[in-house]
Design a protein around this motif. Structure first.
Motif, PDB file in Angstrom:
ATOM      1  N   CYS A 139      76.202  61.632  63.380  1.00 32.34           N
ATOM      2  CA  CYS A 139      75.676  62.612  62.421  1.00 32.34           C
ATOM      3  C   CYS A 139      74.236  63.043  62.679  1.00 32.34           C
ATOM      4  O   CYS A 139      73.770  64.016  62.071  1.00 32.34           O
ATOM      5  CB  CYS A 139      75.782  62.046  60.999  1.00 32.34           C
ATOM      6  SG  CYS A 139      77.471  61.750  60.449  1.00 32.34           S
ATOM      7  N   ILE A 140      73.498  62.354  63.546  1.00 37.40           N
ATOM      8  CA  ILE A 140      72.100  62.717  63.785  1.00 37.40           C
ATOM      9  C   ILE A 140      72.011  63.842  64.820  1.00 37.40           C
ATOM     10  O   ILE A 140      72.929  64.052  65.601  1.00 37.40           O
ATOM     11  CB  ILE A 140      71.266  61.494  64.237  1.00 37.40           C
ATOM     12  CG1 ILE A 140      71.873  60.848  65.490  1.00 37.40           C
ATOM     13  CG2 ILE A 140      71.130  60.503  63.105  1.00 37.40           C
ATOM     14  CD1 ILE A 140      71.106  59.647  65.988  1.00 37.40           C
ATOM     15  N   PRO A 141      70.896  64.602  64.834  1.00 37.50           N
ATOM     16  CA  PRO A 141      70.772  65.760  65.734  1.00 37.50           C
ATOM     17  C   PRO A 141      70.463  65.378  67.172  1.00 37.50           C
ATOM     18  O   PRO A 141      70.330  64.198  67.509  1.00 37.50           O
ATOM     19  CB  PRO A 141      69.619  66.551  65.109  1.00 37.50           C
ATOM     20  CG  PRO A 141      68.787  65.521  64.421  1.00 37.50           C
ATOM     21  CD  PRO A 141      69.756  64.489  63.914  1.00 37.50           C
ATOM     22  N   THR A 142      70.315  66.394  68.003  1.00 41.12           N
ATOM     23  CA  THR A 142      70.062  66.207  69.437  1.00 41.12           C
ATOM     24  C   THR A 142      68.691  65.601  69.687  1.00 41.12           C
ATOM     25  O   THR A 142      67.783  65.701  68.852  1.00 41.12           O
ATOM     26  CB  THR A 142      70.194  67.543  70.181  1.00 41.12           C
ATOM     27  OG1 THR A 142      70.136  67.319  71.592  1.00 41.12           O
ATOM     28  CG2 THR A 142      69.095  68.510  69.783  1.00 41.12           C
ATOM     29  N   THR A 143      68.551  64.983  70.847  1.00 47.97           N
ATOM     30  CA  THR A 143      67.285  64.326  71.192  1.00 47.97           C
ATOM     31  C   THR A 143      66.180  65.347  71.439  1.00 47.97           C
ATOM     32  O   THR A 143      66.446  66.531  71.669  1.00 47.97           O
ATOM     33  CB  THR A 143      67.471  63.432  72.432  1.00 47.97           C
ATOM     34  OG1 THR A 143      66.281  62.678  72.656  1.00 47.97           O
ATOM     35  CG2 THR A 143      67.767  64.258  73.659  1.00 47.97           C
ATOM     36  N   VAL A 171      67.422  71.468  61.241  1.00 46.41           N
ATOM     37  CA  VAL A 171      68.671  71.507  60.477  1.00 46.41           C
ATOM     38  C   VAL A 171      69.261  70.109  60.330  1.00 46.41           C
ATOM     39  O   VAL A 171      69.712  69.705  59.246  1.00 46.41           O
ATOM     40  CB  VAL A 171      69.696  72.443  61.169  1.00 46.41           C
ATOM     41  CG1 VAL A 171      71.044  72.390  60.468  1.00 46.41           C
ATOM     42  CG2 VAL A 171      69.173  73.869  61.201  1.00 46.41           C
ATOM     43  N   GLY A 172      69.244  69.332  61.442  1.00 50.57           N
ATOM     44  CA  GLY A 172      69.838  67.996  61.423  1.00 50.57           C
ATOM     45  C   GLY A 172      69.142  67.036  60.482  1.00 50.57           C
ATOM     46  O   GLY A 172      69.793  66.196  59.848  1.00 50.57           O
ATOM     47  N   SER A 352      64.510  59.650  67.131  1.00 48.82           N
ATOM     48  CA  SER A 352      63.411  60.136  66.289  1.00 48.82           C
ATOM     49  C   SER A 352      63.871  60.413  64.869  1.00 48.82           C
ATOM     50  O   SER A 352      63.077  60.342  63.926  1.00 48.82           O
ATOM     51  CB  SER A 352      62.817  61.413  66.896  1.00 48.82           C
ATOM     52  OG  SER A 352      62.268  61.147  68.168  1.00 48.82           O
ATOM     53  N   VAL A 353      65.151  60.773  64.706  1.00 43.02           N
ATOM     54  CA  VAL A 353      65.729  60.911  63.373  1.00 43.02           C
ATOM     55  C   VAL A 353      66.523  59.663  63.017  1.00 43.02           C
ATOM     56  O   VAL A 353      66.463  59.177  61.880  1.00 43.02           O
ATOM     57  CB  VAL A 353      66.631  62.166  63.291  1.00 43.02           C
ATOM     58  CG1 VAL A 353      67.363  62.221  61.954  1.00 43.02           C
ATOM     59  CG2 VAL A 353      65.803  63.424  63.490  1.00 43.02           C
ATOM     60  N   GLY A 354      67.270  59.121  63.994  1.00 45.01           N
ATOM     61  CA  GLY A 354      68.172  57.997  63.715  1.00 45.01           C
ATOM     62  C   GLY A 354      67.486  56.751  63.193  1.00 45.01           C
ATOM     63  O   GLY A 354      67.953  56.143  62.218  1.00 45.01           O
TER      64      GLY A 354
END
Length: 466
Positions: A139-143, A171-172, A352-354
């Motif tokens: 579910c997390i966005p691209t690196t 968006v992610g 970075s988001v995860g």
């Protein structure tokens, strides 16, 4: 008669030199893979150096400073026109973000459900926290950094990759928590792993937006400003200081930080070995599968194009849609450089988001459980860098394949034409004087018509060679 040691040494020397040259050539062509291997070893033996809060404070020096340098250099390299062009490329946005934030989460959910139904959790083969972490990965966005560097190293369109990084992470960051809430499995085993309520996500949003602004957008804008103001000096600096290859060195530092974080938590050694091994091999298989899906969607076969377009973009309803929307939903092959950017951005995921997301959503749990949920995030992001490096070799070959074939075909045509003209001239010279064709004309005549015909063939050959 026995050979002297000197003569034996002279014979062996070329073989030794060839072996050394081959080893050196291999190291030079695969230095990035070897660099990642070195980063893994350093992270395993000295995790306290490059982990978050470690000796070098990598959360600032690398995750801010290193990534900012990557985007600053990219900002100096990229054409502003290219960036503007890709901002308006709605089909690119739909394909990349649709795969990354819609299709992959659904596939990941199916895989997790299969493991649960197969009894992987109840038998103790796979820990429940690993499955929760897998949902987070999906579910997390691209690196943020590696996909841009890999796209450039493959000869792809790095401007497209940068645009998708920015859009995906904005968006992610908003969408990912809600996808996780919706896709998390239920049951007695997973009750203890329920995340906190959504009102705890404020610090995560602030952290992600701060990093995105300071390490991506700001350095990109500064780099573009320098390119606009001092184009010649920027070009000189890029060539003189080898700044483009330096981005790959910075990427190795990012990988070192990721490895160190994975080993520092201790969750990799504390979790059941079967869970870790399962996740390691599944990550490799999934990344290859996701990349193949990206490739297939961005460069669909002609059969699929002819099958889908009449019912979508070219349908009666589609013909009444605005041009921008119709162009976005039209199934067609993208340019090869864009296909590469789609593959590296669509299949990748970011720590970075995860990492901050898991820390915020499961803040009420103990550190070991949080680290266990983060293990799939860390492993996937580490493994994607390794596997992506081999994909760069494939994509580089794939992009250049047709160009090389065209050069070979052109040379073959030129050689054939030249040979044909030379044979014609030789036949004329060898023909006996007076021998005529069925019209009574000499085949070796050198009149104006025959001369112009030969000159025309010569000019055709020269044109093919050019």
């Amino acid at each position: 008669m026995s050979e002297s040691p000197e003569s034996t040494g002279v014979k062996d020397q070329p073989t030794v030199l060839r072996a050394v040259k081959r080893v050196g050539s291999f190291i030079l062509s695969n230095w990035l893979v070897l660099g990642f291997g070195t980063a893994c070893v350093l992270g395993y033996f000295f995790p306290h150096v490059a982990a978050r809060g470690g000796v070098i404070r990598s959360e600032y020096s690398i995750l801010y400073g290193g990534i900012a340098l990557i985007f600053f250099i990219n900002g100096m390299q990229l054409s502003p026109e290219k960036l503007k062009e890709h901002v308006k490329n709605w089909r690119l946005h739909i394909v990349v973000q649709g795969i990354n934030l819609v299709l992959i989460p659904v596939i990941q959910l199916v895989v997790v459900r299969i493991v649960i139904v197969a009894g992987g959790v109840t038998s103790g083969t796979v820990d429940a926290s690993i499955l929760v972490g897998m949902i987070v990965v999906g579910c997390i966005p691209t690196t943020i950094a590696s996909n841009v560097v890999m796209t450039r190293n493959s000869g792809g369109d790095e401007a497209a990759a940068i645009i998708e990084v920015v859009i995906g992470n904005v968006v992610g960051s908003i969408l990912s928590p809600w996808l996780i809430y919706g896709f998390l499995p239920s049951g007695e085993v997973f009750d203890r792993l329920k995340p906190a309520k959504a009102n705890t996500l404020g610090p995560m949003y602030a952290s992600v937006m701060q990093q995105l602004g300071l390490s991506v957008l700001l350095p990109l804008v500064v780099g573009q400003g320098l390119r606009w103001t001092f184009p010649k000096r920027v070009s000189w600096a890029l060539r003189t200081f080898y700044l483009a290859p330096f981005c790959s060195v910075l990427l190795m530092l990012v990988a070192w930080t990721t490895f160190s974080g994975a080993f520092q938590t201790g969750a990799l050694t504390a979790l059941p070995k079967s869970s870790v091994i399962f996740n390691v091999f599944l990550n490799i298989a999934e990344y290859i599968l996701f990349t193949a899906i990206c490739f297939w969607i961005a460069s669909p076969p002609e059969v699929l194009v002819k099958l889908i377009n009449p019912y979508v973009a070219d349908s009666r309803l589609g013909s009444h849609l605005p041009k921008t929307i119709r162009r976005a939903i039209t199934v067609k092959k993208m340019p090869k450089e864009l296909v590469v950017a789609v593959c590296f951005c669509g299949a990748a995921k970011t720590t970075s988001v995860g990492i901050p997301l898991t820390s915020s959503m499961w803040s009420q749990l103990d550190n070991y459980t949080i680290s266990s949920i983060q293990v799939p995030v860390l492993l996937y992001t580490v493994e994607q860098v390794f596997v992506a490096q081999f994909f760069t070799i494939f994509f580089k070959w794939w992009i250049n394949r047709n160009d090389k074939a065209m050069v070979v075909d052109t040379e073959s045509i030129a050689t054939g034409e030249q040979g044909y003209v030379m044979n014609e001239e030789e036949d004329m010279q060898d023909m006996p004087v007076g021998e005529g064709d069925e019209n009574g004309q000499h085949k070796n005549q050198t009149g104006p018509a025959r001369t112009s015909e030969i000159d025309e063939k010569k000019s055709t050959a020269r044109g093919a060679m050019a």
